[in-house]
Write an enzyme that holds these catalytic residues in place. Sequence first.
Site, mmCIF file in Angstrom:
data_model
loop_
_atom_site.group_PDB
_atom_site.id
_atom_site.type_symbol
_atom_site.label_atom_id
_atom_site.label_comp_id
_atom_site.label_asym_id
_atom_site.label_seq_id
_atom_site.Cartn_x
_atom_site.Cartn_y
_atom_site.Cartn_z
ATOM 1 N N LYS A 71 0.875 -1.342 -0.032
ATOM 2 C CA LYS A 71 -0.080 0.059 -0.248
ATOM 3 C C LYS A 71 0.929 1.510 -0.114
ATOM 4 O O LYS A 71 0.562 2.202 -0.625
ATOM 5 C CB LYS A 71 -0.763 -0.015 1.153
ATOM 6 C CG LYS A 71 -2.301 -1.000 1.069
ATOM 7 C CD LYS A 71 -3.209 -0.790 2.220
ATOM 8 C CE LYS A 71 -4.543 -1.329 2.008
ATOM 9 N NZ LYS A 71 -5.387 -1.249 2.949
ATOM 10 N N ASP A 107 -9.975 3.549 1.907
ATOM 11 C CA ASP A 107 -10.350 2.963 2.865
ATOM 12 C C ASP A 107 -11.042 3.857 4.044
ATOM 13 O O ASP A 107 -12.129 3.726 4.651
ATOM 14 C CB ASP A 107 -8.838 2.524 3.750
ATOM 15 C CG ASP A 107 -8.588 1.231 3.164
ATOM 16 O OD1 ASP A 107 -9.039 0.173 2.558
ATOM 17 O OD2 ASP A 107 -7.207 0.944 3.240
HETATM 18 N N1 LIG Z 1 -12.995 -4.037 6.710
HETATM 19 C C1 LIG Z 1 -12.220 -3.721 5.846
HETATM 20 O O1 LIG Z 1 -12.343 -3.255 5.079
HETATM 21 C C2 LIG Z 1 -10.598 -3.589 6.232
HETATM 22 C C3 LIG Z 1 -9.956 -2.885 5.750
HETATM 23 C C4 LIG Z 1 -8.496 -2.799 6.167
HETATM 24 C C5 LIG Z 1 -8.026 -3.792 7.251
HETATM 25 N N2 LIG Z 1 -8.985 -4.342 7.797
HETATM 26 C C6 LIG Z 1 -8.732 -5.212 8.973
HETATM 27 O O2 LIG Z 1 -8.036 -4.188 10.157
HETATM 28 C C7 LIG Z 1 -7.374 -4.785 11.050
HETATM 29 C C8 LIG Z 1 -5.995 -4.127 10.867
HETATM 30 O O3 LIG Z 1 -5.372 -4.097 9.554
HETATM 31 P P1 LIG Z 1 -4.052 -3.158 9.068
HETATM 32 O O4 LIG Z 1 -3.801 -3.329 7.870
HETATM 33 O O5 LIG Z 1 -4.107 -1.678 9.833
HETATM 34 O O6 LIG Z 1 -3.066 -3.938 9.809
HETATM 35 P P2 LIG Z 1 -1.521 -3.517 10.199
HETATM 36 O O7 LIG Z 1 -1.029 -2.266 9.502
HETATM 37 O O8 LIG Z 1 -0.817 -4.799 10.302
HETATM 38 O O9 LIG Z 1 -1.804 -2.890 11.766
HETATM 39 C C9 LIG Z 1 -2.002 -3.898 12.832
HETATM 40 C C10 LIG Z 1 -2.782 -2.974 14.157
HETATM 41 O O10 LIG Z 1 -3.168 -3.920 15.106
HETATM 42 C C11 LIG Z 1 -2.397 -3.893 16.238
HETATM 43 N N3 LIG Z 1 -2.258 -5.114 17.075
HETATM 44 C C12 LIG Z 1 -2.066 -6.383 16.445
HETATM 45 N N4 LIG Z 1 -1.977 -7.284 17.483
HETATM 46 C C13 LIG Z 1 -2.250 -6.843 18.608
HETATM 47 C C14 LIG Z 1 -2.577 -7.173 20.007
HETATM 48 N N5 LIG Z 1 -2.302 -8.403 20.122
HETATM 49 N N6 LIG Z 1 -2.905 -6.262 20.949
HETATM 50 C C15 LIG Z 1 -3.325 -4.878 20.608
HETATM 51 N N7 LIG Z 1 -3.078 -4.426 19.218
HETATM 52 C C16 LIG Z 1 -2.601 -5.254 18.302
HETATM 53 C C17 LIG Z 1 -1.078 -3.519 15.871
HETATM 54 O O11 LIG Z 1 -0.497 -2.802 16.982
HETATM 55 P P3 LIG Z 1 1.095 -2.298 16.918
HETATM 56 O O12 LIG Z 1 1.435 -1.003 16.374
HETATM 57 O O13 LIG Z 1 1.318 -2.217 18.584
HETATM 58 O O14 LIG Z 1 1.524 -3.572 16.241
HETATM 59 C C18 LIG Z 1 -1.540 -2.337 14.659
HETATM 60 O O15 LIG Z 1 -1.909 -1.196 15.269
HETATM 61 C C19 LIG Z 1 -7.089 -6.118 10.455
HETATM 62 O O16 LIG Z 1 -7.813 -7.337 11.016
HETATM 63 C C20 LIG Z 1 -7.651 -5.918 8.928
HETATM 64 O O17 LIG Z 1 -8.044 -7.365 8.436
HETATM 65 C C21 LIG Z 1 -10.252 -4.472 7.346
#
Ligand SMILES: NC(=O)c1ccc[n+]([C@@H]2O[C@H](COP(=O)([O-])OP(=O)(O)OC[C@H]3O[C@@H](n4cnc5c(N)ncnc54)[C@H](OP(=O)(O)O)[C@@H]3O)[C@@H](O)[C@H]2O)c1
Length: 291
Positions: A71, A107
């Site tokens: 991205k 998004d």
């Molecule tokens: N519905 C939709 O259209 C859509 C679109 C995009 C993403 N999503 C979902 O949104 C979520 C995040 O996606 P992303 O792309 O932002 O991923 P990402 O960039 O990898 O970020 C992950 C986030 O989750 C936090 N995290 C992970 N494990 C954790 C834990 N055990 N306890 C507390 N915080 C934790 C991370 O915190 P740290 O910074 O501390 O690691 C970070 O803030 C995913 O589940 C994804 O499937 C959904």
Amino acid sequence: MKISGRTKVCALIGDPVEHSLSPIIQNAAFRSLDLDYVYVVFNVKSGDLREAVYGVKALGICGLNVTMPHKTAIIPYLDELDETARKTGSVNTVLNNNGRLIGYTTDGVGALNALKHAGVDPSGKRIVILGAGGASRSISFTLAEHASELVILNRTFSKAKALKDAIRKTLGERAKVRALPLSDENLSVELADADILINATSVGMKPNENETPVKQIYLRGDLVVFDLVYEPLETRLLREAKSIGAKVVDGLSMLVHQGAASFEIWTGVKAPVNVMMKAALEVIQRREGGV
Ligand SMILES: NC(=O)c1ccc[n+]([C@@H]2O[C@H](COP(=O)([O-])OP(=O)(O)OC[C@H]3O[C@@H](n4cnc5c(N)ncnc54)[C@H](OP(=O)(O)O)[C@@H]3O)[C@@H](O)[C@H]2O)c1
């Protein structure tokens, strides 16, 4: 679906992409409006990204969706960015405009439209968002323009702070944004008078569906709870929020609305959101039923 020499191709690039719902959602939309488009998926490794983007031009692929881990990495290979993509430093949609590749991010608007679709207007609301990763970044930039206050809580505090600083730098004083470490104490204080809680962490996602980022005692019946996680469709967070009477918005709605915004960028045609939602729901329910 009839493929001919005139069929336009849109594609998703990312790694991994095998379980993506986007081909189901987009092809259902093309079919329902009888548009001569097809949507396919390419697993592109990070080391192959540059060649893949050159290939988009060479093959005349008309549009892309871009997912993890590309991205941000795709930006140097594009010719132009729209304002939101430039602000957030993230691209999830590319339009091939006669050989010029223009990057967008849908998004933020996808999250905004998912809330609006559920009858929730974030304007003037206090919003608490958990997470400071890619999804939170796009959504936080968009919602900071609407909310009376946005509070970003993240496990790694430095990322929440960096996101807050980036939003302040771009939007200036009108953005009321704070950043805090994600802790029970901060959740308890911040959720006491919040209007909307958004989970933009991956906590609660399959196979860890028994986890929740927020203990139920911190939730309230008059809170709107929006979880970006869409597998499972009803996360533990949403189930517990619903059980005390809170309004809930699921991640599938956001997935469909961000896909609808991409569809409109490629085709210039209003997206059939209900068709897209129905197609996505069918697949999720089949997957959850183990079929
Ligand atoms: N519905 C939709 O259209 C859509 C679109 C995009 C993403 N999503 C979902 O949104 C979520 C995040 O996606 P992303 O792309 O932002 O991923 P990402 O960039 O990898 O970020 C992950 C986030 O989750 C936090 N995290 C992970 N494990 C954790 C834990 N055990 N306890 C507390 N915080 C934790 C991370 O915190 P740290 O910074 O501390 O690691 C970070 O803030 C995913 O589940 C994804 O499937 C959904």
